[in-house]
Design an enzyme around this catalytic site. Structure first.
Site, short mmCIF file in Angstrom:
data_model
loop_
_atom_site.label_atom_id
_atom_site.label_comp_id
_atom_site.label_asym_id
_atom_site.label_seq_id
_atom_site.Cartn_x
_atom_site.Cartn_y
_atom_site.Cartn_z
N LYS A 62 -17.96 11.65 -26.11
CA LYS A 62 -17.44 13.31 -26.28
C LYS A 62 -18.41 13.89 -25.18
CE LYS A 62 -15.82 16.67 -28.70
NZ LYS A 62 -14.53 16.57 -28.90
N ASP A 106 -11.52 20.29 -24.61
CA ASP A 106 -12.82 20.98 -25.58
C ASP A 106 -12.42 22.44 -25.40
OD1 ASP A 106 -15.22 21.92 -27.71
OD2 ASP A 106 -13.76 20.04 -28.77
#
Length: 449
Positions: free
Chosen positions: A129, A169
């Site tokens: 991430k 995201d």
């Protein structure tokens, strides 16, 4: 921790001590650790090999400066992150988040969750991430482009289609992915379309990718209700958020015959007893980039929620938290339970607090954790990678069928694993253990690395 988890208490305390102040990461680790006592009792070799300790330590943590110039000629500085957490199953895979709340603890919590989420899909992708504390809200197109170009100027050296494949995201949609990919292509002089997912359809993207997380969460709810002898059809649903995930969750709920009566943004929530008008919501949020209050102004059947109240006070059969972490607390859970809520599925990452999850379990409310329920996004990203690798492009119908099949497989895996460990219907335990064992077995096969 509970009695069952005493054997991992020391390991959890070590994680907290080694990662001070990273409360979101602690919370994500604790949720997984609460399921591991049962695994270690049955398979002690995982403890002997140090698998848990290795899983909790990222393979690589990258933090870098992102300088850029705003429209007034002023130099701005943000911080960029990429945590490459685990590559036992494949290249690191996970989104980039641009939001002021981003710091290392948030990125590590998201990356840790991503390991197990990606494992549950059954596809060959590891967990990672990244993101930045940059806030795209209120910034011009030029400012966002310049920031993305500066961000990629550092990140490009750490990613690749066989190494690390970022996606979007919160704060990173198709526009941002375009600017990031353009800069990557410019620096590397390669049209390496598999290096980023969430791309536009005309330049290497996949059908269903924008819809995938929201659609996938609803597919998971559909499987949960079917297993309980029920259906989405006729259900009253509340969805928090009004971004990409929420909008497509609303869309799929309506397609399956349910009615979404409330949604929200950071400024409040709106209730529409006639059902959320999806086209109006899209116009306000995607075209005008407006606020949820504009929806209430434009629709006679809608009204804003009372100031100080929560969207979870709206009576509903199904709740889909699709906004951000820790948005649904134990008090919200009590409102949902008292109003007869039947099922909750996390469209966002870790939106329900541990106390809320405990309350749902005690009340017998079906609860799907994010690592299972919102895995549709990364699953379809992996399908995009497949298409890029084969220079192919699939139809919307074919890709959606693949997505639905993957979500059904995740649901069945969670349910079967929970049964195997003596906790029928416990989707949290099932997801944690199934994801853990998949990654742990791969790590054992690869040796101590």
């Amino acid at each position: 921790m509970s009695v069952l988890d005493e054997k991992v208490q020391d390991l959890y305390e070590e994680v907290v001590a080694r990662n001070p102040g990273e409360v979101e990461f602690h919370q994500a680790a604790r949720e997984v650790f609460d399921s591991l006592g049962l695994v270690l009792a049955k398979y002690p070799h995982y403890a002997d090999a140090g698998i848990i300790e290795r899983l909790c330590e990222p393979e690589r943590q990258i933090i870098f400066r992102v300088p850029w110039v705003d429209d007034n000629g002023q130099v701005r500085i943000n911080r960029g992150f990429r945590v490459e957490f685990n590559s036992a199953l494949g290249p690191y895979k996970g989104g980039l988040r641009f939001h002021p709340s981003v710091y290392l603890g948030v990125v590590k919590f998201l990356g840790f969750e991503q390991i197990f989420k990606n494992a549950l899909t059954g596809l060959p992708i590891g967990g990672g991430k990244g993101g930045s504390d940059f806030d795209p809200k209120g910034r011009s197109e030029g400012e966002i482009m310049r920031f993305c170009q500066s961000f990629m100027t550092e990140l490009y050296r750490h990613i690749g289609e066989y190494t690390d494949v970022p996606a979007g995201d919160i704060g990173v949609g198709g526009r941002e992915i375009g600017y990031l990919f353009g800069q990557y292509k410019r620096i590397t002089n390669r049209y390496e379309s598999g290096v980023l997912t969430g791309k536009g359809l005309s330049w290497g993207g996949s059908q269903v990718r924008p819809e995938a997380t929201g659609y996938g969460a609803v597919f998971f709810v559909q499987e949960m209700l079917t297993a309980a002898g029920e259906s989405v059809e006729g259900k009253r649903v509340v969805v928090s958020g009004s971004g990409n995930v929420a909008i497509h969750a609303i869309d799929k709920i309506h397609q399956l015959g349910g009615t979404v009566v409330a949604c929200s943004d950071s400024g409040g929530y709106v209730v529409d007893e006639a059902g959320i008008d999806l086209e109006l919501l899209k116009e306000i949020k995607d075209v005008r980039r407006g606020r949820i209050g504009e929806y209430a102004d434009a629709r006679s059947s809608a009204h804003l929620g009372e100031p100080g109240s929560s969207i979870w006070q709206v009576p509903t059969d199904v709740a889909l938290p699709c906004a951000t972490q820790n948005e649904l607390n134990d008090q919200d859970a009590k409102f949902l339970i008292s109003n007869g809520c039947r099922a909750v599925a996390e469209g966002a990452n870790m939106p329900a607090t541990p106390d809320a999850i405990k309350a749902f379990a005690q009340a017998g409310v079906l609860f799907a954790p994010g690592k299972a329920a919102n895995a549709g996004g990364v699953a379809t990203s992996a399908l995009e990678m497949q298409q890029n690798a084969s220079r192919d492009s699939w139809s919307f119908e074919h890709t959606e069928q693949r997505l639905q099949k993957i979500m059904r497989g995740i649901h069945n895996t969670c349910l079967q694993t929970a049964d195997e460990y003596g906790a029928p219907g416990d989707y949290v335990l099932g997801a944690n253990i199934a994801g853990f064992t998949q990654v742990a077995d791969a790590m054992l096969a690869l040796g101590v690395i």
